[in-house]
Write a protein that holds these residues in place. Sequence first.
Motif, PDB file in Angstrom:
ATOM      1  N   GLY A   1       0.794  -1.209   0.000  1.00 26.77           N
ATOM      2  CA  GLY A   1       0.000   0.000   0.000  1.00 26.77           C
ATOM      3  C   GLY A   1       0.829   1.263   0.000  1.00 26.77           C
ATOM      4  O   GLY A   1       0.306   2.347  -0.210  1.00 26.77           O
ATOM      5  N   VAL A   2       2.144   1.153   0.203  1.00 26.12           N
ATOM      6  CA  VAL A   2       3.052   2.299   0.144  1.00 26.12           C
ATOM      7  C   VAL A   2       4.465   1.750   0.020  1.00 26.12           C
ATOM      8  O   VAL A   2       4.795   0.697   0.572  1.00 26.12           O
ATOM      9  N   GLY A   3       5.317   2.453  -0.737  1.00 29.60           N
ATOM     10  CA  GLY A   3       6.704   2.050  -0.900  1.00 29.60           C
ATOM     11  C   GLY A   3       7.613   3.264  -0.840  1.00 29.60           C
ATOM     12  O   GLY A   3       7.154   4.402  -0.910  1.00 29.60           O
ATOM     13  N   ALA A   4       8.936   3.032  -0.715  1.00 29.98           N
ATOM     14  CA  ALA A   4       9.874   4.144  -0.605  1.00 29.98           C
ATOM     15  C   ALA A   4      11.228   3.764  -1.177  1.00 29.98           C
ATOM     16  O   ALA A   4      11.641   2.604  -1.140  1.00 29.98           O
ATOM     17  N   CYS A   5      11.927   4.778  -1.700  1.00 29.83           N
ATOM     18  CA  CYS A   5      13.295   4.599  -2.173  1.00 29.83           C
ATOM     19  C   CYS A   5      14.094   5.843  -1.811  1.00 29.83           C
ATOM     20  O   CYS A   5      13.522   6.913  -1.574  1.00 29.83           O
ATOM     21  N   VAL A   6      15.424   5.698  -1.740  1.00 32.82           N
ATOM     22  CA  VAL A   6      16.281   6.834  -1.414  1.00 32.82           C
ATOM     23  C   VAL A   6      17.501   6.804  -2.328  1.00 32.82           C
ATOM     24  O   VAL A   6      18.161   5.775  -2.466  1.00 32.82           O
TER      25      VAL A   6
END
Length: 607
Positions: A107-112
């Motif tokens: 339902g949500v993802g992240a990258c840096v």
Amino acid sequence: MDTKIGSIDYCKPTNGDVGSPPNGAVSTIHNSVPSSAITVNSCDSTIGRYIARRLVQAGVTDIFSVPGDFNLTLLDHLMAEPELNLIGCCNELNAGYAADGYARSRGVGACVVTFTVGGLSVLNAIAGAYSENLPLICIVGGPNSNDYGTNRILHHTIGLPDFSQELRCFQTVTCYQAVVNNLEDAHEQIDTAISTALKESKPVYISISCNLAAIPHHTFSRAPVPFSLAPRLSNKMGLEAAVEATLEFLNKAVKPVMVGGPKLRVAKACDVFVELADASGYAMAAMPSAKGLVPEHHPHFIGTYWGAVSTPFCSEIVESADAYIFAGPIFNDYSSVGYSLLLKKEKAIVVHPDRVTVANGPTFGCVQMSDFFRELAKRVKRNETAYENYHRIFVPEGKPLKCESKEPLRVNTMFQHIQKMLSSETAVIAETGDSWFNCQKLKLPRGCGYEFQMQYGSIGWSVGATLGYAQASPEKRVLAFIGDGSFQVTAQDISTMLRNRQKTIIFLINNGGYTIEVEIHDGPYNVIKNWNYTGLVDAIHNGEGNCWTTKVRYEEELVEAIKTATMEKKDCLCFIEVILHKDDTSKELLEWGSRVSAANSRPPNPQ
């Protein structure tokens, strides 16, 4: 300034409870975070630790990254968060694709990534997530805060003293942008960005100056306030008017049907769509981009509606109906097979996440899809005529001919065996290309996941997406179907799958080129250099981790490979290279390709 203030060396991280969901939890937003649940000391009160805590509270327990000099200190502080797992990827594009796949499951993802060279590399993946309505948080380690406005030229830029190039690029493919170059309002910008991603179901961009990540600040020492996520509400009068107009139209119809579209996901209306199907008795189909969102085990499910390349007998029922409900559709040139659908607006009720249009007539705004379907289900008149017609004309498909011993494997024979692998404990990832069409024909059992990227259609997406999806759903065995041309774009992150001990089964379809492009417009540019794909994966494996590879040319070899992958090697990453003839494609791709080609080749309108 003392350079040790707030550094990881100076403040060793504590293993404090941060009021986060446990590992493996589906994305859940806390309506309140009691102060007793947060223990914050001086080394925790940095922007790096703050954003880490907020990601965990939003549902992110894995973040995909590529290091660069502008984000290194930030990565230190993200890693110090005990509930957050930092996963290093081989390149930024794959990190973005992995966050995309992760968001589809969690339902949500992240990258840096790092400034500009990293940001512009990940941009294509962020654009894809935007097109597919996925909440994705893209974090960039930005320039030193002292360099803003100084007319200096920095490395990793295009050589101009203007640091806004990356921001301007992200403005077109994100719904919110935060450039954090001071600490006073950093917490507010971060909170607004994350909550906006969740509310809008779109990517957001957060740039954090590289010299700020380790500095303690009093605004990060307090228990964070709840995310601002007020639910979207329907206008009651508008909802009633929309339901009444729809009922008046539907109750006059002789054989109405309903078709689910991809925006069922962003509207969070999959369950109420099924409620309406149960109450109405209508025949129920799915657009190709909604496969996996509409339950295929439902008794009134009639298949994929995709115009001329629909599931057998599905398009006949949909296009002959005198009323059709489309729930969250996207009608583009691909989903409409080159604008060739035989639909009429005056027969359609088009339900978007926040509005309803009835029979090419009035549009009722401020009406939430879930509320609309729920009210409609309470009052709709049951009508099973369309499904009865489907059942009357349906003829089961004949099974493909069995390949003779040592006869080259055919793609339809291959997918007959793939079908038997599917269960509630599996998920399918289909790469852009002929895998779209072959995987569309798979019958998904209850609980079997399914994802592909139809709107954006970026080749190579599936490698990173498989990495992200498998990381988010370790309880499922992911089956990925990737063409050789697509695999050559993003193959490197097989390495990351191995480092994280994933147990995916990858079917590499080796047919010598860009088959989907061949069927649209052929040319020598569609032929690619053949690789020893199993040899490449063996080299990436390099004896570290669990990996098994094989190459199959015949049906009996495929059967044996599947048996090995699902039994003896069930805890390994399995890579099965399937050798197929370059012209062995699904009949649907042949039809679709010719129609898309015709749409692409339309002459200019007279001036």
